[in-house]
Write an enzyme that holds these catalytic residues in place. Structure first.
Site, PDB file in Angstrom:
ATOM      1  N   THR A 151      -6.748  39.892  39.433  1.00 29.35           N
ATOM      2  CA  THR A 151      -5.439  39.842  38.646  1.00 29.35           C
ATOM      3  C   THR A 151      -4.402  38.790  39.403  1.00 29.35           C
ATOM      4  OG1 THR A 151      -4.874  41.767  39.340  1.00 29.35           O
ATOM      5  CG2 THR A 151      -5.757  41.413  37.112  1.00 29.35           C
ATOM      6  N   LYS A 177     -10.811  44.374  43.996  1.00 29.27           N
ATOM      7  CA  LYS A 177      -9.771  43.680  43.451  1.00 29.27           C
ATOM      8  C   LYS A 177      -8.563  44.626  43.827  1.00 29.27           C
ATOM      9  CE  LYS A 177      -7.215  43.838  40.415  1.00 29.27           C
ATOM     10  NZ  LYS A 177      -6.061  44.691  40.217  1.00 29.27           N
ATOM     11  N   THR A 188      -6.938  53.249  44.587  1.00 23.36           N
ATOM     12  CA  THR A 188      -5.576  52.127  44.391  1.00 23.36           C
ATOM     13  C   THR A 188      -6.198  50.764  44.422  1.00 23.36           C
ATOM     14  OG1 THR A 188      -5.880  51.923  46.817  1.00 23.36           O
ATOM     15  CG2 THR A 188      -4.359  53.653  46.110  1.00 23.36           C
ATOM     16  N   GLU A 274       0.928  41.909  46.864  1.00 19.26           N
ATOM     17  CA  GLU A 274       1.688  40.865  45.970  1.00 19.26           C
ATOM     18  C   GLU A 274       3.039  40.407  46.804  1.00 19.26           C
ATOM     19  OE1 GLU A 274       0.496  42.212  41.470  1.00 19.26           O
ATOM     20  OE2 GLU A 274       2.324  43.046  42.527  1.00 19.26           O
ATOM     21  N   ASN A 400       6.677  40.642  40.018  1.00 15.17           N
ATOM     22  CA  ASN A 400       6.335  41.876  39.001  1.00 15.17           C
ATOM     23  C   ASN A 400       7.538  41.930  37.966  1.00 15.17           C
ATOM     24  OD1 ASN A 400       4.043  43.897  39.915  1.00 15.17           O
ATOM     25  ND2 ASN A 400       5.213  43.262  41.803  1.00 15.17           N
ATOM     26  N   THR A 405       5.102  39.042  30.985  1.00 14.07           N
ATOM     27  CA  THR A 405       5.466  37.992  29.935  1.00 14.07           C
ATOM     28  C   THR A 405       5.204  36.672  30.876  1.00 14.07           C
ATOM     29  OG1 THR A 405       7.579  38.226  31.032  1.00 14.07           O
ATOM     30  CG2 THR A 405       7.346  39.447  28.860  1.00 14.07           C
TER      31      THR A 405
END
Length: 405
Positions: A151, A177, A188, A274, A400, A405
């Site tokens: 992702t 992933k 996790t 991230e 995040n 969106t």
């Protein structure tokens, strides 16, 4: 133990594939459905998120693995199929469509999803794409499968190892992933492991739980435990070893390999957190026992303030002691030393729980490396432990802030 190429398709009898079906309709170049298949039925086990809010694929896989058997894994990215309309029906449809095309029982399919929570899954594009997905199965397909489950991940997470078991050569491979929403319990992330070893299903789950506790439950990126976490292992027995069903030399060798694979994938997830710019490892030695050391190391890598300090290459050791203090683990602060280490060197920043003079410029140079080790030394006993995390950056908030969106 030897690391080799091939990922989840490296063991005898396994193939894999990954293609774009259309779940990620905004990114037609990105693969979004993966398939792993064994030519014979497997003993199988899995461990799952402890989040009370579980995605539909978790419940379906729990039901399908209740007999300890599986032969295939299907997973989509781009949509979590969690808290979504028709979630259970869509997860079961993925199993049915894969089973029909592979000519195996529907109950022998592990199903997983990852992506945005709460949005309807476009099951039609997955059903339409499964014949092409099955046709793409190959011994070279692990790379495509690993990329299809990503992702926000920036790096593929894949490994395979070869080792000896009961006089036989055994192979184990894994893909995973995980980049955000990473924190125990259990896994996790999504992780799929294959092996041609023979292991009894109930005992396989026991070994998987032990491996997860030492690896995946020692990773924290952001403190959020996902709704979709799953780690599944399929063992088809084609290596020809005597079935492992109890403790012994063979079970120890198998567990060593499983921990090696899981540890590698766990570290990859921490490194690929991230927005991360640093892989942060907290090592604790000299604790009263291993459980205490594990709790202390996890508290340190989970601390948002420690993560922020690592982003700024700030040798703020007080945040390390603070995190240890609220961990709930028993230790003596007045007998605690803290070092920061990297390939650029090592520096003592706290001695006997008290601040000391140190070269701030030298500390910053050490903390500017990609991989940082927070080395905590106690004097309570022989307990050791380590955990993995990453720094907390501006990019984490950016990613995040507009993820949905």
């Amino acid at each position: 133990m030897q690391e080799i190429t091939g990922g989840v398709a490296a063991p005898i009898g396994f193939t894999a594939a990954g293609i774009h079906c259309g779940v990620k309709n905004k990114n037609p170049e990105k693969k979004d459905v993966a398939l792993i298949y064994s030519e014979v039925p497997c003993a199988a086990a899995a461990v799952y998120t402890k989040n009370r809010v579980k995605a539909a694929p978790i419940w379906v896989t729990m039901e399908n693995l209740s007999d300890g058997k599986a032969q295939a894994v299907i997973c989509n990215s781009g949509n979590a199929n969690a808290c979504a309309p028709g979630g259970t029906e869509n997860a079961k449809t993925m199993c049915k469509a894969a089973a029909r095309t592979l000519n195996i029982p529907e109950s022998d399919v592990v199903v997983a999803s990852t992506g945005v929570i709460g949005q309807p899954l476009n099951i039609g594009v997955i059903e339409a794409g499964i014949p092409a997905l099955v046709s793409a199965l190959s011994k070279d397909g692990s790379d495509a499968a690993a990329r299809a489950i990503m992702t926000t991940d920036l790096m593929k997470k894949e490994i395979a190892v070869r080792f000896n078991l009961d006089g036989k050569t055994v192979t184990m491979g894994g893909i995973a992933k995980g980049s955000g929403m990473i924190h125990p319990n259990m896994g996790t992330m999504l992780c799929f492991i294959t092996t041609d070893a023979a292991v009894e299903p109930v005992y396989l789950r026991k070994l998987l739980l032990a491996a997860a506790e030492r690896t995946f439950n020692r990773v924290s990126v952001d403190g959020d435990t996902s709704t979709n976490d799953m780690c599944a292992v399929l063992t088809n027995g084609l290596a020809g070893n005597t079935v492992i069903a109890a403790e012994g030399k063979d079970s120890e060798a198998f567990l060593d390999a499983l921990v090696h694979v899981c540890r590698y994938l766990a570290r990859c997830m921490a490194e690929d957190g991230e927005g991360a710019t640093h892989l942060v490892t907290a090592k604790v030695g000299g604790a009263s026992d291993n459980e205490t050391a594990a709790a202390l190391s996890m508290a340190v890598v989970s601390s948002s303030l420690v993560k922020a300090a690592m982003f700024g290459a700030d040798a703020n050791w007080g945040r390390v002691l603070c995190a240890m203090g609220y961990s709930g683990a028993d230790f003596r602060p007045e007998a605690t030393d803290v070092y920061f280490r990297s390939k650029s060197g090592e520096i003592l920043v706290c001695s006997a729980g008290t601040g000391i003079s140190f070269d701030e410029a030298e500390a910053k140079r050490i903390l500017s490396e990609k991989e940082i080790i927070i080395d905590i030394r106690l004097s309570e006993g022989g307990g050791t432990g380590e955990a993995w995390g990453c720094d907390l950056t501006y990019d984490y908030v950016r990613i995040n802030g507009d993820y949905r969106t």
